[in-house]
Design a protein around this motif. Structure first.
Motif, PDB file in Angstrom:
ATOM      1  N   LYS A 118       6.574  35.340 -16.900  1.00 34.92           N
ATOM      2  CA  LYS A 118       7.851  35.319 -17.628  1.00 34.92           C
ATOM      3  C   LYS A 118       8.937  34.630 -16.808  1.00 34.92           C
ATOM      4  O   LYS A 118       9.809  33.970 -17.351  1.00 34.92           O
ATOM      5  N   GLY A 119       8.893  34.807 -15.502  1.00 32.72           N
ATOM      6  CA  GLY A 119       9.942  34.268 -14.647  1.00 32.72           C
ATOM      7  C   GLY A 119       9.678  32.877 -14.097  1.00 32.72           C
ATOM      8  O   GLY A 119      10.573  32.262 -13.523  1.00 32.72           O
ATOM      9  N   ARG A 120       8.470  32.376 -14.290  1.00 36.08           N
ATOM     10  CA  ARG A 120       8.071  31.096 -13.683  1.00 36.08           C
ATOM     11  C   ARG A 120       9.041  29.964 -14.017  1.00 36.08           C
ATOM     12  O   ARG A 120       9.497  29.252 -13.142  1.00 36.08           O
ATOM     13  N   ASP A 121       9.385  29.785 -15.268  1.00 37.47           N
ATOM     14  CA  ASP A 121      10.255  28.684 -15.667  1.00 37.47           C
ATOM     15  C   ASP A 121      11.634  29.165 -16.114  1.00 37.47           C
ATOM     16  O   ASP A 121      12.398  28.404 -16.681  1.00 37.47           O
ATOM     17  N   TYR A 122      11.910  30.418 -15.865  1.00 33.18           N
ATOM     18  CA  TYR A 122      13.185  31.006 -16.266  1.00 33.18           C
ATOM     19  C   TYR A 122      14.314  30.445 -15.399  1.00 33.18           C
ATOM     20  O   TYR A 122      14.172  30.312 -14.194  1.00 33.18           O
TER      21      TYR A 122
END
Length: 127
Positions: free
Chosen positions: A31-35
């Motif tokens: 969820k945070g990879r490309d956030y």
């Protein structure tokens, strides 16, 4: 007052490896990879309020004064005490599992977290 403002992640290196080392679950990592993490900083002299806005409306806020022990919290919710220092224009703190530095380089906020040989480097632009 160089740190004050709203910052948005522009790039990050070592994200997956660092998160895995800290034991963050794979679904949360994904969820945070490309956030585009938003960091809000208010500064009054040596006093700071630092808020990271993560996916799913999760946020972590730490308030500290340079050179004084403060109550802090990690992204995983672990509470601890730390003393943030200023070293050559960099804010430096030791979290339970890693060492963290923050500096302004070329008008950008650069946060570097190091745990053993694993390094997460996040660069953010001012909004």
């Amino acid at each position: 007052m160089a740190f004050a403002g709203r910052w948005e992640t522009e790039s990050q290196e070592g994200y997956v490896e660092f998160c895995k080392l800290l034991g963050i679950p794979d679904d949360v990592i994904e969820k945070g990879r490309d956030y585009k993490l938003i960091t809000e900083v208010t500064q009054d002299g040596d006093s700071f309020t630092w808020t990271h806005h993560y996916p799913a409306n999760h946020k972590v806020t730490n308030t500290f004064c340079v050179g004084k022990e403060s109550d802090m919290e990690t992204i995983g919710g672990k509470k601890f005490k730390a003393t943030v220092s200023m070293e050559g224009g960099k804010l430096v703190a030791t979290f339970p599992n890693y060492h963290h530095t923050t500096e302004i380089v070329g008008g950008k906020l650069v946060e570097t977290s190091k745990a053993g040989s694993v390094i997460l480097k996040r660069t953010s632009k001012k909004m």
